[in-house]
Design an enzyme around this catalytic site. Structure first.
Site, PDB file in Angstrom:
ATOM      1  N   CYS A 157      47.172 -36.715  36.626  1.00 51.92           N
ATOM      2  CA  CYS A 157      47.826 -35.518  36.231  1.00 51.92           C
ATOM      3  C   CYS A 157      47.398 -34.375  37.286  1.00 51.92           C
ATOM      4  O   CYS A 157      47.889 -33.372  37.184  1.00 51.92           O
ATOM      5  CB  CYS A 157      47.238 -35.151  34.823  1.00 51.92           C
ATOM      6  SG  CYS A 157      48.326 -36.104  33.858  1.00 51.92           S
TER       7      CYS A 157
HETATM    8  N1  CO8 Z   1      55.269 -42.129  15.172  1.00 54.43           N
HETATM    9  C1  CO8 Z   1      54.656 -42.234  14.050  1.00 54.43           C
HETATM   10  N2  CO8 Z   1      53.390 -42.222  13.911  1.00 54.43           N
HETATM   11  C2  CO8 Z   1      52.648 -42.395  14.977  1.00 54.43           C
HETATM   12  C3  CO8 Z   1      53.315 -42.308  16.108  1.00 54.43           C
HETATM   13  C4  CO8 Z   1      54.732 -42.358  16.301  1.00 54.43           C
HETATM   14  N3  CO8 Z   1      55.364 -42.366  17.610  1.00 54.43           N
HETATM   15  N4  CO8 Z   1      52.017 -42.605  17.152  1.00 54.43           N
HETATM   16  C5  CO8 Z   1      50.917 -42.563  16.403  1.00 54.43           C
HETATM   17  N5  CO8 Z   1      51.440 -42.443  15.017  1.00 54.43           N
HETATM   18  C6  CO8 Z   1      50.455 -42.438  13.937  1.00 54.43           C
HETATM   19  C7  CO8 Z   1      49.071 -42.955  14.056  1.00 54.43           C
HETATM   20  O1  CO8 Z   1      49.130 -44.502  14.043  1.00 54.43           O
HETATM   21  C8  CO8 Z   1      48.127 -42.249  13.465  1.00 54.43           C
HETATM   22  O2  CO8 Z   1      48.280 -43.040  12.068  1.00 54.43           O
HETATM   23  P1  CO8 Z   1      46.881 -43.234  10.951  1.00 54.43           P
HETATM   24  O3  CO8 Z   1      46.454 -41.980  10.967  1.00 54.43           O
HETATM   25  O4  CO8 Z   1      47.468 -43.968  10.041  1.00 54.43           O
HETATM   26  O5  CO8 Z   1      46.084 -43.982  11.662  1.00 54.43           O
HETATM   27  C9  CO8 Z   1      48.683 -40.792  12.941  1.00 54.43           C
HETATM   28  O6  CO8 Z   1      50.140 -41.056  13.638  1.00 54.43           O
HETATM   29  C10 CO8 Z   1      48.027 -39.840  14.032  1.00 54.43           C
HETATM   30  O7  CO8 Z   1      47.868 -40.530  15.241  1.00 54.43           O
HETATM   31  P2  CO8 Z   1      47.000 -40.123  16.483  1.00 54.43           P
HETATM   32  O8  CO8 Z   1      45.731 -39.399  15.810  1.00 54.43           O
HETATM   33  O9  CO8 Z   1      47.034 -40.797  17.506  1.00 54.43           O
HETATM   34  O10 CO8 Z   1      48.114 -38.654  16.724  1.00 54.43           O
HETATM   35  P3  CO8 Z   1      47.459 -37.405  17.296  1.00 54.43           P
HETATM   36  O11 CO8 Z   1      47.712 -36.218  16.407  1.00 54.43           O
HETATM   37  O12 CO8 Z   1      46.297 -37.468  18.373  1.00 54.43           O
HETATM   38  O13 CO8 Z   1      48.789 -37.206  18.555  1.00 54.43           O
HETATM   39  C11 CO8 Z   1      48.904 -37.632  21.061  1.00 54.43           C
HETATM   40  C12 CO8 Z   1      48.743 -38.314  19.563  1.00 54.43           C
HETATM   41  C13 CO8 Z   1      50.260 -37.016  20.779  1.00 54.43           C
HETATM   42  C14 CO8 Z   1      49.113 -38.711  22.053  1.00 54.43           C
HETATM   43  C15 CO8 Z   1      47.732 -36.806  21.207  1.00 54.43           C
HETATM   44  O14 CO8 Z   1      46.632 -37.430  20.782  1.00 54.43           O
HETATM   45  C16 CO8 Z   1      47.538 -36.342  22.548  1.00 54.43           C
HETATM   46  O15 CO8 Z   1      48.567 -35.842  23.049  1.00 54.43           O
HETATM   47  N6  CO8 Z   1      46.576 -36.392  23.230  1.00 54.43           N
HETATM   48  C17 CO8 Z   1      46.245 -35.836  24.338  1.00 54.43           C
HETATM   49  C18 CO8 Z   1      46.550 -36.972  25.475  1.00 54.43           C
HETATM   50  C19 CO8 Z   1      46.437 -36.349  26.715  1.00 54.43           C
HETATM   51  O16 CO8 Z   1      46.685 -35.253  27.231  1.00 54.43           O
HETATM   52  N7  CO8 Z   1      46.556 -37.360  27.623  1.00 54.43           N
HETATM   53  C20 CO8 Z   1      46.851 -37.296  28.878  1.00 54.43           C
HETATM   54  C21 CO8 Z   1      47.625 -38.623  29.545  1.00 54.43           C
HETATM   55  S1  CO8 Z   1      48.625 -37.739  30.834  1.00 54.43           S
HETATM   56  C22 CO8 Z   1      47.597 -38.244  32.145  1.00 54.43           C
HETATM   57  O17 CO8 Z   1      46.507 -38.215  32.222  1.00 54.43           O
HETATM   58  C23 CO8 Z   1      48.511 -38.589  33.519  1.00 54.43           C
HETATM   59  C24 CO8 Z   1      48.240 -40.249  33.707  1.00 54.43           C
HETATM   60  C25 CO8 Z   1      49.179 -40.434  34.818  1.00 54.43           C
HETATM   61  C26 CO8 Z   1      50.608 -40.517  34.283  1.00 54.43           C
HETATM   62  C27 CO8 Z   1      51.125 -41.643  33.769  1.00 54.43           C
HETATM   63  C28 CO8 Z   1      52.549 -41.778  33.500  1.00 54.43           C
HETATM   64  C29 CO8 Z   1      53.041 -43.183  32.770  1.00 54.43           C
END
Ligand code: CO8
Length: 374
Positions: A157
């Site tokens: 990123c």
């Molecule tokens: N639909 C419904 N429910 C869902 C879904 C979905 N799609 N996904 C997860 N849930 C559920 C989970 O299972 C969980 O359920 P439970 O509480 O029963 O266990 C609940 O929703 C909450 O899940 P999370 O705690 O995971 O949810 P968050 O509020 O944390 O949101 C995110 C998830 C959006 C992923 C969030 O954690 C986030 O954005 N984190 C930051 C991540 C980030 O910035 N990462 C950077 C990655 S990018 C990067 O560095 C570049 C890499 C290179 C590129 C790659 C290209 C392929």
């Protein structure tokens, strides 16, 4: 004014195809239902885990993403495939990433009021390149007829901000006169569209910038780079394990760990304070505080991360125009996100206005630039 290093133009190329949350979720849920049906016995016996269902409302609330652009849409929504169908090109054809790069390079050159022959360095900086060599940057250099040198740079990123850092140093040192930086972010081939937690996160796009000396800059919107700052701190929380040794490992290229995967919650918790501290330290170098910043072009991974970071920096909610969000339409485009935000939201700035361009992500890596409108 004394000589300085400037960003003199930028470009944004957006693919024609887009996928809304609803389309993506419908296809994923059909896939999950099919998977659970054909594996019912194994799931009941505890040998396999049932696929949970996804929801468009969750995606928008948890990330701010409403839709994403993709280079090739065919295949992604097909539940028998679940990945893009990008035809292989022969050695004599332009590669996909070079094609994306060329489209956006021309836009950035026009914005910077430059011809290809004015450029002497090309950097292709992104999360993945589609082959190891020859460098995509050298292919682009050749296609544009640029004399000088070119190289690829991968810092997930932070590839774009780290490349800007490099360009700033080269212009300052006099080892380049004009640098063309390109970010052809082709992320969709590495997205696990079968994984409910990450299938919605990424989109494809290409961005570019021209960096040169203020002595040669002649475009309308010129931004002085006051300084750059980069930091990395090793973390396993964002990974993609596919690589050139995978074949020798007899590894399955479709295995979940070979595609993008992350501990999203941990990333959120660990990266936000790192980014706040990084930006505060960077501004302090120039005796500036967050209140002196007119525009925040932040990495676009998650709207809640951006809101938290700017709220911590400013001690108040940022106005939408102060810290523009583009991930509702573009999703996370790896290193291109902050450059898209810059591209779409800089022309209204006044001479003397200050902006912070900052990326944060895998590595971990954080890169920032403090810019001042000339
Ligand atoms: N639909 C419904 N429910 C869902 C879904 C979905 N799609 N996904 C997860 N849930 C559920 C989970 O299972 C969980 O359920 P439970 O509480 O029963 O266990 C609940 O929703 C909450 O899940 P999370 O705690 O995971 O949810 P968050 O509020 O944390 O949101 C995110 C998830 C959006 C992923 C969030 O954690 C986030 O954005 N984190 C930051 C991540 C980030 O910035 N990462 C950077 C990655 S990018 C990067 O560095 C570049 C890499 C290179 C590129 C790659 C290209 C392929």
């Amino acid at each position: 004014m004394s000589t300085s290093v400037v960003v003199s133009g930028s470009g944004l190329w957006t693919p024609e195809n887009c996928i809304s949350n609803e389309e993506l979720v419908d296809s994923y849920n059909d896939y999950a239902e099919h998977f659970n049906r054909i594996n019912q016995v194994a799931i009941e016996q505890g040998e396999l885990t049932a696929k949970p269902f996804s929801s468009a409302e969750f995606i928008q609330k948890a990330s701010g993403i409403k839709s994403r652009y993709v280079y090739v849409k065919e295949g992604i929504l097909d539940i028998q495939r679940m990945y893009p169908d990008i035809p292989e090109r022969c050695d004599e054809q332009l590669s996909d990433q070079a094609e994306m790069a060329l489209k956006v390079a021309k836009l950035a050159l026009t914005a910077a009021n430059k011809q290809a022959q004015d450029i002497d360095v090309v950097i292709v900086a992104c999360a993945y390149t589609q082959r190891s060599y020859p460098a995509i940057a050298i292919e682009v250099q050749g296609a544009l007829g640029i004399k000088g040198f070119a190289f690829d740079m991968l810092v997930a990123c932070s590839a774009a901000t780290f490349a800007l850092h490099r360009a700033y140093e080269m212009i300052s040192a006099g080892t380049a006169k004009s640098v063309l930086l390109i970010n052809p972010e082709l992320t969709s081939p590495q997205v696990n569209y079968c994984d409910r937690d990450s299938h919605f996160i990424f989109g494809d796009v290409a961005t570019a910038m021209v960096v040169e000396s203020s002595d040669t800059a002649s475009s309308k919107h010129v931004f002085q780079i006051l300084s750059t700052k980069a930091v990395t701190d090793y973390s396993n929380n964002i990974r993609s394990n596919f690589g050139y040794v995978s074949r020798a490992n007899d590894a399955d290229p479709f295995a979940a760990d070979k595609l993008f995967h992350q501990e999203g919650r941990k990333v959120f918790k660990e990266v936000c304070p790192m980014a706040v501290e990084h930006i505060e330290e960077h501004l302090a170098r120039h005796q500036l505080t967050a209140e002196n910043v007119n525009r925040w072009w932040l990495h676009q991974a998650n709207i809640n991360m951006n809101t938290l970071i700017t709220r911590k920096l400013l001690g108040r909610e940022p106005a939408e125009s102060e810290a523009p969000i583009v991930l509702d339409k573009y999703a996370n485009t790896a290193s291109a996100g902050s450059i898209i935000a810059f591209n779409l939201h800089h022309q209204d700035m006044q001479s003397g206005d200050v902006g912070v361009l900052c990326s944060f992500g895998a590595g971990y890596s954080i890169g920032s630039l403090v810019l001042k409108k000339i």
